[in-house]
Write a protein that holds these residues in place. Structure first.
Motif, PDB file in Angstrom:
ATOM      1  N   SER A   1       0.853  -1.186   0.000  1.00 11.16           N
ATOM      2  CA  SER A   1       0.000   0.000   0.000  1.00 11.16           C
ATOM      3  C   SER A   1       0.887   1.233   0.000  1.00 11.16           C
ATOM      4  O   SER A   1       2.109   1.123   0.171  1.00 11.16           O
ATOM      5  CB  SER A   1      -0.937   0.003   1.209  1.00 11.16           C
ATOM      6  OG  SER A   1      -0.186  -0.007   2.412  1.00 11.16           O
ATOM      7  N   GLY A   2       0.269   2.398  -0.206  1.00  8.12           N
ATOM      8  CA  GLY A   2       1.006   3.644  -0.094  1.00  8.12           C
ATOM      9  C   GLY A   2       1.320   4.330  -1.406  1.00  8.12           C
ATOM     10  O   GLY A   2       1.870   5.434  -1.404  1.00  8.12           O
ATOM     11  N   GLY A   3       1.017   3.706  -2.522  1.00  7.35           N
ATOM     12  CA  GLY A   3       1.282   4.355  -3.792  1.00  7.35           C
ATOM     13  C   GLY A   3       0.334   5.513  -4.036  1.00  7.35           C
ATOM     14  O   GLY A   3      -0.608   5.749  -3.273  1.00  7.35           O
ATOM     15  N   GLY A   4       0.594   6.258  -5.126  1.00  9.67           N
ATOM     16  CA  GLY A   4      -0.280   7.372  -5.452  1.00  9.67           C
ATOM     17  C   GLY A   4       0.353   8.274  -6.477  1.00  9.67           C
ATOM     18  O   GLY A   4       1.341   7.920  -7.131  1.00  9.67           O
ATOM     19  N   LEU A   5      -0.247   9.447  -6.621  1.00  7.39           N
ATOM     20  CA  LEU A   5       0.216  10.463  -7.564  1.00  7.39           C
ATOM     21  C   LEU A   5       0.896  11.575  -6.788  1.00  7.39           C
ATOM     22  O   LEU A   5       0.328  12.089  -5.805  1.00  7.39           O
ATOM     23  CB  LEU A   5      -0.969  11.007  -8.353  1.00  7.39           C
ATOM     24  CG  LEU A   5      -0.703  12.204  -9.268  1.00  7.39           C
ATOM     25  CD1 LEU A   5       0.268  11.826 -10.380  1.00  7.39           C
ATOM     26  CD2 LEU A   5      -2.022  12.723  -9.848  1.00  7.39           C
ATOM     27  N   VAL A   6       2.086  11.952  -7.216  1.00  2.77           N
ATOM     28  CA  VAL A   6       2.843  13.002  -6.532  1.00  2.77           C
ATOM     29  C   VAL A   6       3.591  13.821  -7.571  1.00  2.77           C
ATOM     30  O   VAL A   6       3.938  13.306  -8.647  1.00  2.77           O
ATOM     31  CB  VAL A   6       3.802  12.384  -5.496  1.00  2.77           C
ATOM     32  CG1 VAL A   6       4.874  11.550  -6.168  1.00  2.77           C
ATOM     33  CG2 VAL A   6       4.404  13.436  -4.596  1.00  2.77           C
ATOM     34  N   GLN A   7       3.829  15.064  -7.271  1.00 11.78           N
ATOM     35  CA  GLN A   7       4.608  15.907  -8.163  1.00 11.78           C
ATOM     36  C   GLN A   7       6.100  15.626  -8.002  1.00 11.78           C
ATOM     37  O   GLN A   7       6.552  15.165  -6.940  1.00 11.78           O
ATOM     38  CB  GLN A   7       4.332  17.381  -7.881  1.00 11.78           C
ATOM     39  CG  GLN A   7       2.953  17.843  -8.324  1.00 11.78           C
ATOM     40  CD  GLN A   7       2.798  19.348  -8.196  1.00 11.78           C
ATOM     41  OE1 GLN A   7       3.403  19.975  -7.340  1.00 11.78           O
ATOM     42  NE2 GLN A   7       1.962  19.921  -9.055  1.00 11.78           N
ATOM     43  N   ALA A   8       6.853  15.912  -9.043  1.00 18.31           N
ATOM     44  CA  ALA A   8       8.304  15.748  -8.981  1.00 18.31           C
ATOM     45  C   ALA A   8       8.868  16.529  -7.795  1.00 18.31           C
ATOM     46  O   ALA A   8       8.446  17.667  -7.528  1.00 18.31           O
ATOM     47  CB  ALA A   8       8.939  16.218 -10.271  1.00 18.31           C
ATOM     48  N   GLY A   9       9.784  15.898  -7.083  1.00 17.85           N
ATOM     49  CA  GLY A   9      10.352  16.486  -5.880  1.00 17.85           C
ATOM     50  C   GLY A   9       9.627  16.109  -4.611  1.00 17.85           C
ATOM     51  O   GLY A   9      10.125  16.364  -3.503  1.00 17.85           O
ATOM     52  N   GLY A  10       8.476  15.489  -4.747  1.00 16.55           N
ATOM     53  CA  GLY A  10       7.682  15.092  -3.598  1.00 16.55           C
ATOM     54  C   GLY A  10       8.114  13.762  -3.024  1.00 16.55           C
ATOM     55  O   GLY A  10       9.111  13.166  -3.444  1.00 16.55           O
ATOM     56  N   SER A  11       7.343  13.301  -2.031  1.00 13.66           N
ATOM     57  CA  SER A  11       7.677  12.073  -1.311  1.00 13.66           C
ATOM     58  C   SER A  11       6.470  11.158  -1.210  1.00 13.66           C
ATOM     59  O   SER A  11       5.326  11.615  -1.205  1.00 13.66           O
ATOM     60  CB  SER A  11       8.157  12.410   0.119  1.00 13.66           C
ATOM     61  OG  SER A  11       9.325  13.189   0.092  1.00 13.66           O
ATOM     62  N   LEU A  12       6.753   9.884  -1.110  1.00 14.22           N
ATOM     63  CA  LEU A  12       5.746   8.863  -0.835  1.00 14.22           C
ATOM     64  C   LEU A  12       6.388   7.803   0.048  1.00 14.22           C
ATOM     65  O   LEU A  12       7.603   7.601  -0.002  1.00 14.22           O
ATOM     66  CB  LEU A  12       5.239   8.192  -2.112  1.00 14.22           C
ATOM     67  CG  LEU A  12       4.220   8.924  -2.984  1.00 14.22           C
ATOM     68  CD1 LEU A  12       3.976   8.152  -4.263  1.00 14.22           C
ATOM     69  CD2 LEU A  12       2.922   9.150  -2.226  1.00 14.22           C
ATOM     70  N   ARG A  13       5.554   7.100   0.815  1.00 16.26           N
ATOM     71  CA  ARG A  13       6.037   5.995   1.625  1.00 16.26           C
ATOM     72  C   ARG A  13       5.218   4.750   1.287  1.00 16.26           C
ATOM     73  O   ARG A  13       3.983   4.785   1.402  1.00 16.26           O
ATOM     74  CB  ARG A  13       5.915   6.304   3.113  1.00 16.26           C
ATOM     75  CG  ARG A  13       6.708   5.345   3.987  1.00 16.26           C
ATOM     76  CD  ARG A  13       6.531   5.650   5.457  1.00 16.26           C
ATOM     77  NE  ARG A  13       7.559   5.022   6.269  1.00 16.26           N
ATOM     78  CZ  ARG A  13       7.445   4.807   7.572  1.00 16.26           C
ATOM     79  NH1 ARG A  13       6.338   5.172   8.212  1.00 16.26           N
ATOM     80  NH2 ARG A  13       8.440   4.225   8.245  1.00 16.26           N
ATOM     81  N   LEU A  14       5.905   3.723   0.870  1.00 18.53           N
ATOM     82  CA  LEU A  14       5.257   2.462   0.542  1.00 18.53           C
ATOM     83  C   LEU A  14       5.354   1.505   1.722  1.00 18.53           C
ATOM     84  O   LEU A  14       6.337   1.514   2.468  1.00 18.53           O
ATOM     85  CB  LEU A  14       5.896   1.823  -0.687  1.00 18.53           C
ATOM     86  CG  LEU A  14       5.936   2.671  -1.959  1.00 18.53           C
ATOM     87  CD1 LEU A  14       6.507   1.843  -3.110  1.00 18.53           C
ATOM     88  CD2 LEU A  14       4.577   3.222  -2.310  1.00 18.53           C
ATOM     89  N   PHE A  15       4.331   0.669   1.854  1.00 11.69           N
ATOM     90  CA  PHE A  15       4.262  -0.312   2.921  1.00 11.69           C
ATOM     91  C   PHE A  15       4.075  -1.696   2.311  1.00 11.69           C
ATOM     92  O   PHE A  15       3.373  -1.851   1.318  1.00 11.69           O
ATOM     93  CB  PHE A  15       3.060  -0.040   3.837  1.00 11.69           C
ATOM     94  CG  PHE A  15       3.010   1.340   4.412  1.00 11.69           C
ATOM     95  CD1 PHE A  15       2.587   2.421   3.661  1.00 11.69           C
ATOM     96  CD2 PHE A  15       3.381   1.556   5.738  1.00 11.69           C
ATOM     97  CE1 PHE A  15       2.535   3.698   4.205  1.00 11.69           C
ATOM     98  CE2 PHE A  15       3.329   2.820   6.285  1.00 11.69           C
ATOM     99  CZ  PHE A  15       2.905   3.892   5.518  1.00 11.69           C
ATOM    100  N   CYS A  16       4.670  -2.700   2.957  1.00 15.25           N
ATOM    101  CA  CYS A  16       4.446  -4.082   2.542  1.00 15.25           C
ATOM    102  C   CYS A  16       4.379  -4.950   3.795  1.00 15.25           C
ATOM    103  O   CYS A  16       5.372  -5.098   4.501  1.00 15.25           O
ATOM    104  CB  CYS A  16       5.545  -4.577   1.623  1.00 15.25           C
ATOM    105  SG  CYS A  16       5.370  -6.311   1.162  1.00 15.25           S
ATOM    106  N   ALA A  17       3.203  -5.500   4.036  1.00 13.03           N
ATOM    107  CA  ALA A  17       3.000  -6.343   5.213  1.00 13.03           C
ATOM    108  C   ALA A  17       3.047  -7.807   4.801  1.00 13.03           C
ATOM    109  O   ALA A  17       2.366  -8.215   3.858  1.00 13.03           O
ATOM    110  CB  ALA A  17       1.658  -6.027   5.859  1.00 13.03           C
ATOM    111  N   ALA A  18       3.853  -8.581   5.520  1.00  8.10           N
ATOM    112  CA  ALA A  18       3.993 -10.013   5.249  1.00  8.10           C
ATOM    113  C   ALA A  18       3.239 -10.811   6.299  1.00  8.10           C
ATOM    114  O   ALA A  18       3.270 -10.487   7.486  1.00  8.10           O
ATOM    115  CB  ALA A  18       5.463 -10.410   5.256  1.00  8.10           C
ATOM    116  N   SER A  19       2.567 -11.864   5.849  1.00  3.57           N
ATOM    117  CA  SER A  19       1.877 -12.763   6.771  1.00  3.57           C
ATOM    118  C   SER A  19       2.021 -14.188   6.263  1.00  3.57           C
ATOM    119  O   SER A  19       2.399 -14.422   5.117  1.00  3.57           O
ATOM    120  CB  SER A  19       0.398 -12.388   6.903  1.00  3.57           C
ATOM    121  OG  SER A  19      -0.253 -12.490   5.650  1.00  3.57           O
TER     122      SER A  19
END
Length: 124
Positions: free
Chosen positions: A7-25
C-alpha cells in the motif's frame, strides 16, 4: 506460504515524497530478505532496494541511492520504502518481494513471493 500486501502508492509531483508499505503474513522465517522492485510499461521488473530481516543490512540500486530508504518493523512484519525527491522516471508499479534465503539478491527469480503491486506516478 507467504502473503504480501502493499500500500502507499499514489500520484505526486516531482520532488515530492511517498512511503510504501508491505505487510507479510503466513509462514515467515527469522532469516529472509524483503525487497522492492518496480516495473514500467514495456520494461522488465527491476530491482530497487532490499533489506535483510535478520541483520538489517540494506542494498539499493544506484538510481535511488540517497533518495530512497528501505526499513523494517520486525514486530509488524512490515517493510517500508520511503521515497524522497521523486522524479518522473520513478513512475512505475512497485512490487514487494519475499526471499526465503538470507542473502540479498537483485534478481526477481530469486524471490519466492510477490505482492500485487502499488502504482506510483510522479508528474513533472
Amino acid at each position: 506460504h507467504v502473503q504480501l500486501v502493499e500500500s502507499g502508492g499514489g500520484l505526486v509531483q516531482a520532488g515530492g515524497s511517498l512511503r510504501l508499505f508491505c505487510a507479510a503474513s503466513g509462514r515467515t522465517f527469522s532469516s529472509y530478505v524483503m525487497g522492492w522492485f518496480r516495473q514500467s510499461p514495456g520494461k522488465d521488473r527491476e530491482f530497487v532496494a532490499a533489506i535483510s530481516w535478520s541483520t538489517g543490512s540494506t542494498y539499493y540500486t544506484d538510481s535511488v541511492k540517497g533518495r530512497f530508504t528501505i526499513s523494517r518493523d520486525n514486530a509488524k512484519n512490515t517493510v517500508y520504502l520511503q521515497m524522497n525527491s521523486l522524479k518522473p522516471d520513478d513512475t512505475a508499479v512497485y512490487y514487494c518481494g519475499y526471499r526465503y534465503y538470507s542473502g540479498i539478491s537483485v534478481y526477481t527469480s530469486n524471490y519466492d513471493y510477490w505482492g500485487q503491486g502499488t502504482q506510483v506516478t510522479v508528474s513533472s
